[in-house]
Design a protein around this motif. Structure first.
Motif, PDB file in Angstrom:
ATOM      1  N   PHE A 172       3.117  13.856  -8.052  1.00  0.00           N
ATOM      2  CA  PHE A 172       3.644  12.545  -8.419  1.00  0.00           C
ATOM      3  C   PHE A 172       4.110  11.725  -7.213  1.00  0.00           C
ATOM      4  O   PHE A 172       3.749  10.552  -7.077  1.00  0.00           O
ATOM      5  N   TRP A 173       4.926  12.326  -6.311  1.00  0.00           N
ATOM      6  CA  TRP A 173       5.573  11.531  -5.279  1.00  0.00           C
ATOM      7  C   TRP A 173       4.615  10.866  -4.297  1.00  0.00           C
ATOM      8  O   TRP A 173       4.765   9.661  -4.008  1.00  0.00           O
ATOM      9  N   PRO A 174       3.616  11.572  -3.751  1.00  0.00           N
ATOM     10  CA  PRO A 174       2.716  10.853  -2.836  1.00  0.00           C
ATOM     11  C   PRO A 174       1.957   9.721  -3.506  1.00  0.00           C
ATOM     12  O   PRO A 174       1.761   8.661  -2.896  1.00  0.00           O
ATOM     13  N   ILE A 175       1.554   9.915  -4.752  1.00  0.00           N
ATOM     14  CA  ILE A 175       0.849   8.842  -5.449  1.00  0.00           C
ATOM     15  C   ILE A 175       1.785   7.665  -5.714  1.00  0.00           C
ATOM     16  O   ILE A 175       1.405   6.495  -5.571  1.00  0.00           O
ATOM     17  N   PHE A 176       3.010   7.945  -6.077  1.00  0.00           N
ATOM     18  CA  PHE A 176       3.995   6.879  -6.306  1.00  0.00           C
ATOM     19  C   PHE A 176       4.245   6.095  -5.022  1.00  0.00           C
ATOM     20  O   PHE A 176       4.298   4.849  -5.034  1.00  0.00           O
ATOM     21  N   LEU A 177       4.368   6.787  -3.892  1.00  0.00           N
ATOM     22  CA  LEU A 177       4.595   6.116  -2.608  1.00  0.00           C
ATOM     23  C   LEU A 177       3.388   5.280  -2.196  1.00  0.00           C
ATOM     24  O   LEU A 177       3.538   4.180  -1.660  1.00  0.00           O
ATOM     25  N   ILE A 178       2.188   5.801  -2.462  1.00  0.00           N
ATOM     26  CA  ILE A 178       0.972   5.046  -2.149  1.00  0.00           C
ATOM     27  C   ILE A 178       0.892   3.804  -3.031  1.00  0.00           C
ATOM     28  O   ILE A 178       0.522   2.713  -2.568  1.00  0.00           O
ATOM     29  N   PHE A 179       1.237   3.955  -4.292  1.00  0.00           N
ATOM     30  CA  PHE A 179       1.233   2.816  -5.219  1.00  0.00           C
ATOM     31  C   PHE A 179       2.160   1.704  -4.724  1.00  0.00           C
ATOM     32  O   PHE A 179       1.847   0.518  -4.830  1.00  0.00           O
ATOM     33  N   LEU A 180       3.291   2.093  -4.136  1.00  0.00           N
ATOM     34  CA  LEU A 180       4.248   1.122  -3.604  1.00  0.00           C
ATOM     35  C   LEU A 180       3.876   0.614  -2.211  1.00  0.00           C
ATOM     36  O   LEU A 180       4.599  -0.204  -1.639  1.00  0.00           O
ATOM     37  N   LYS A 181       2.764   1.125  -1.656  1.00  0.00           N
ATOM     38  CA  LYS A 181       2.281   0.718  -0.330  1.00  0.00           C
ATOM     39  C   LYS A 181       3.216   1.148   0.804  1.00  0.00           C
ATOM     40  O   LYS A 181       3.123   0.616   1.920  1.00  0.00           O
ATOM     41  N   LEU A 182       4.099   2.107   0.569  1.00  0.00           N
ATOM     42  CA  LEU A 182       5.052   2.509   1.607  1.00  0.00           C
ATOM     43  C   LEU A 182       4.397   3.187   2.811  1.00  0.00           C
ATOM     44  O   LEU A 182       4.902   3.036   3.931  1.00  0.00           O
ATOM     45  N   PRO A 183       3.286   3.930   2.654  1.00  0.00           N
ATOM     46  CA  PRO A 183       2.660   4.509   3.844  1.00  0.00           C
ATOM     47  C   PRO A 183       2.196   3.477   4.865  1.00  0.00           C
ATOM     48  O   PRO A 183       2.024   3.796   6.041  1.00  0.00           O
ATOM     49  N   LYS A 184       1.998   2.233   4.437  1.00  0.00           N
ATOM     50  CA  LYS A 184       1.633   1.179   5.385  1.00  0.00           C
ATOM     51  C   LYS A 184       2.810   0.817   6.298  1.00  0.00           C
ATOM     52  O   LYS A 184       2.614   0.337   7.415  1.00  0.00           O
ATOM     53  N   LEU A 185       4.026   1.071   5.807  1.00  0.00           N
ATOM     54  CA  LEU A 185       5.223   0.788   6.595  1.00  0.00           C
ATOM     55  C   LEU A 185       5.735   2.021   7.321  1.00  0.00           C
ATOM     56  O   LEU A 185       6.281   1.926   8.419  1.00  0.00           O
ATOM     57  N   PHE A 186       5.552   3.187   6.695  1.00  0.00           N
ATOM     58  CA  PHE A 186       6.051   4.447   7.262  1.00  0.00           C
ATOM     59  C   PHE A 186       4.887   5.439   7.317  1.00  0.00           C
ATOM     60  O   PHE A 186       4.474   5.982   6.294  1.00  0.00           O
TER      61      PHE A 186
END
Length: 256
Positions: free
Chosen positions: A134-148
């Motif tokens: 769940f967590w990596p997909i949720f973070l990707i959905f929020l586009k957070l890997p583009k910032l971090f």
């Protein structure tokens, strides 16, 4: 028939033509058939196939049925002992289809095999991932890997530590090029048509492994994947919604 190649296409006429040309150019020593499932393209794709590749078996849908259903349409009509799911925005290099077919034939426990995938500039395109939680997909959905860029849970899911120069058993391979034993479909079923786009190949890899088949990455042959050209035509909000819907269904079906 050694192989059935299934290509689901939507509004990428020029890339589809390039893909078909590369298949016939690079695939010489096996018997194969090609199905193109046109998902209601408006750019003349179906006419191009009819005129330039009369040997291709063309299925034209009246509306965009999605990736899973489109592939299932071709699989149901096909005759090959092995089935290659291939994106229309790919180009076959270096006899990749024959080399990957030889590999899967040599591995009795293999159900699915992916090959080496390159970007347009011939750099490696990541095509192996671990099964999602769940967590990596949720973070990707929020586009957070583009910032971090150093989110460990996302890096693990994306398998950023994977060595693309070596053959390996993996959890999932990208749906742009997946070679599958027909017997696997007979045992686990076809693509789940509740997925319109995204996660349908992940779900298939999951079902394959649950039923004793292995998934392999084999960098014996290479293809170029020009990358999401059909789906790039969709609006951002719609893409986000489809990603979320497919991810949620995957988790409901397979667990979080």
């Amino acid at each position: 028939m050694d192989l059935s190649i299934i290509i689901v296409s939507w509004n990428v006429k020029n890339l589809l033509q390039k893909c078909l040309e590369s298949i016939y150019r690079e695939t010489k020593n096996i018997s194969f058939e090609i199905f193109v499932i046109d998902n209601a393209s408006t750019d003349g794709s179906a006419e191009m196939v009819r005129n330039n590749f009369p040997q291709v078996k063309l299925i034209v849908n009246k509306k965009n049925e999605g990736f899973a259903k489109g592939n299932n349409q071709g699989i149901k009509e096909s005759h090959g002992d092995f089935i290659l799911i291939l994106n229309p925005d790919t180009e076959i290099l270096d006899g990749a289809i024959e080399k990957t077919l030889d590999f899967i034939k040599s591995k009795k426990d293999a159900g699915i095999v992916g090959c080496q995938i390159l970007n347009a500039d011939k750099t490696i395109q990541p095509s192996v991932r671990r099964f999602p939680s769940f967590w990596p997909i949720f973070l990707i959905f929020l586009k957070l890997p583009k910032l971090f860029s150093n989110l460990s849970t996302v890096s693990r899911y994306l398998a950023t530590d994977f060595n693309y120069q070596s053959m390996a058993e993996v959890e999932q391979v990208m749906g742009a090029f997946i070679l599958i034993k027909r017997e696997l479909f007979e045992k686990v079923g076809l693509f789940d048509e509740k997925f319109f786009i995204w996660f349908e190949e992940v779900d298939l890899c999951k079902r394959a492994q649950k039923n004793g088949y292995k998934v392999y990455f084999a960098p014996l042959g290479k293809i170029i994947h020009y990358g999401g050209q059909s789906f790039a035509q969709q609006k951002v909000i719609k893409k986000q919604w489809l990603f979320f819907r497919s991810a949620w269904y995957y988790f409901i079906k397979n667990g979080f």
